[in-house]
Write an enzyme that holds these catalytic residues in place. Structure first.
Site, PDB file in Angstrom:
ATOM      1  N   ARG A  21       7.531  37.024  42.516  1.00 50.68           N
ATOM      2  CA  ARG A  21       8.658  37.392  41.637  1.00 50.68           C
ATOM      3  C   ARG A  21       9.892  37.730  42.457  1.00 50.68           C
ATOM      4  NH1 ARG A  21       8.374  42.708  38.025  1.00 50.68           N
ATOM      5  NH2 ARG A  21       9.929  43.579  39.433  1.00 50.68           N
ATOM      6  N   HIS A  38       8.778  42.288  28.296  1.00 49.43           N
ATOM      7  CA  HIS A  38       7.640  41.411  28.553  1.00 49.43           C
ATOM      8  C   HIS A  38       6.400  42.232  28.870  1.00 49.43           C
ATOM      9  CE1 HIS A  38       9.487  42.011  32.528  1.00 49.43           C
ATOM     10  NE2 HIS A  38       8.303  41.793  33.058  1.00 49.43           N
ATOM     11  N   HIS A  42       7.695  46.176  28.790  1.00 47.98           N
ATOM     12  CA  HIS A  42       8.728  46.782  29.639  1.00 47.98           C
ATOM     13  C   HIS A  42       9.834  45.794  29.969  1.00 47.98           C
ATOM     14  CE1 HIS A  42       6.254  44.529  32.482  1.00 47.98           C
ATOM     15  NE2 HIS A  42       7.271  44.577  33.331  1.00 47.98           N
ATOM     16  N   ASP A  97      11.966  44.994  33.570  1.00 47.48           N
ATOM     17  CA  ASP A  97      11.766  45.301  34.986  1.00 47.48           C
ATOM     18  C   ASP A  97      12.764  46.344  35.492  1.00 47.48           C
ATOM     19  OD1 ASP A  97       9.636  43.518  35.285  1.00 47.48           O
ATOM     20  OD2 ASP A  97      11.014  41.832  35.539  1.00 47.48           O
TER      21      ASP A  97
END
Ligand code: SIN
Length: 301
Positions: free
Chosen positions: A272, A256, A106, A108
């Site tokens: 994150r 990723h 995907h 983000d």
């Protein structure tokens, strides 16, 4: 004078950046150097950076506007909503809802109207082995398609659907309902032009349900091919985490995946911080009409 050293880690993506202390504010020269390395290598690794949440936010904010995670408001750091906790440690005495974050390929926040520009992930605790993250270069994915296939995908729009996050429906039911309401299926072009490099990249992922104007049955074989092609081993950099690694990736030209390749009884705890992307896409007006050309006509942005 800056002492930055950039060492490539992979052919498709990935470089290590040495000579910076991310606890201190970067100078404008250093920001320019980091950006130049980022555009060239797509994924940058800054080893040995023991950052506090405010320092992580400060560093991320030098490279883009900060994303406040309003579309997924559940998994944020209690004091710093800009920081998402990707963890398999218990949260408030309950199993963490982010323990399986990122288990399919995907980019983000592709299921929002502002897919993230980039993300910065810091490793606070890690298993003895595994817990790796893989990144794939979407410029290469596009550029290695045949000219006829490029022409075909150039004209397609993809429907990104939050419910295709792996394990989504096994999360807390109230959160699932709210996340679906906040993030209806959204359409983005399948091929994007990077605003800084001018290069085209493939914006596919395992969170795409179908192409606008095509049924799911028609779309699926094409999606299967594109996802397989886009994540070919030669386009991939695999990051093996060390404690206090800070890894920053460009969501506009990479995909990723976070691998479940580790002993789940051992903690993996990451912080994150993401950068707000450009506004893009439109919501399909009615899920039941997905895939119909008519459904694509109502733009919300
Ligand atoms: C993510 O998908 O943003 C998390 C990646 C990871 O935990 O390795």
């Amino acid at each position: 004078m800056s002492n930055i050293e950039v060492r490539p880690l992979g052919y498709a993506a990935g470089a290590e950046v040495l000579g910076l202390d991310l606890r201190k504010p970067l100078s404008s020269t250093e920001v320019d150097q980091v950006n130049a390395a980022w555009h060239q290598h797509l994924v940058l690794v800054f080893p040995g950076q023991d950052l506090t949440p405010p320092q992580l936010i400060e560093f991320t904010g030098k490279l883009g506007d900060i994303e406040r995670n309003e579309n997924v408001p559940y998994y944020r750091h209690p004091e710093y909503p800009e920081v998402l906790l990707v963890t398999n440690k218990q949260v408030n005495g309950k199993p963490s809802q982010t323990r399986n974050t990122g288990r399919n390929w995907h980019a983000d926040l592709s299921y929002t109207d502002r897919p993230a520009k980039g993300s910065v992930l810091m490793c606070k605790e890690k298993p003895d082995v595994g817990g790796d993250t893989m990144f794939a270069n979407m410029y290469m994915a596009y550029e290695t398609l045949s000219p006829i296939m490029q022409k075909f995908v150039d004209g397609l729009e993809a429907v990104h659907d939050i419910t295709l996050i792996k394990g989504f429906n096994r999360r807390d039911p109230a959160q699932v309902a709210d996340l679906k309401a906040k993030n209806p299926p959204i359409v983005h072009p399948l091929v994007r032009v990077h605003p800084d490099t001018g290069r085209k990249s493939l914006f596919v992922s395992e969170r795409v349900r179908n192409f606008v104007g095509m049924t799911e049955e028609e779309s699926q074989p094409i999606l299967d091919f594109l996802n397989m092609h886009a994540t070919s081993p030669e386009f991939v950099y695999r990051h093996r985490w060390n404690l206090n690694d800070v890894v920053m990736w460009d969501n506009r030209c990479t995909l990723h995946i976070a691998l479940k390749d580790f002993d789940q009884s051992q903690p993996r705890h990451m912080m994150r911080c993401s950068m707000l992307g450009e506004k893009s896409g439109y919501v399909l007006p009615d899920e039941h009409e997905e895939g119909s050309a008519k459904s694509a006509l109502v733009a919300v942005s």
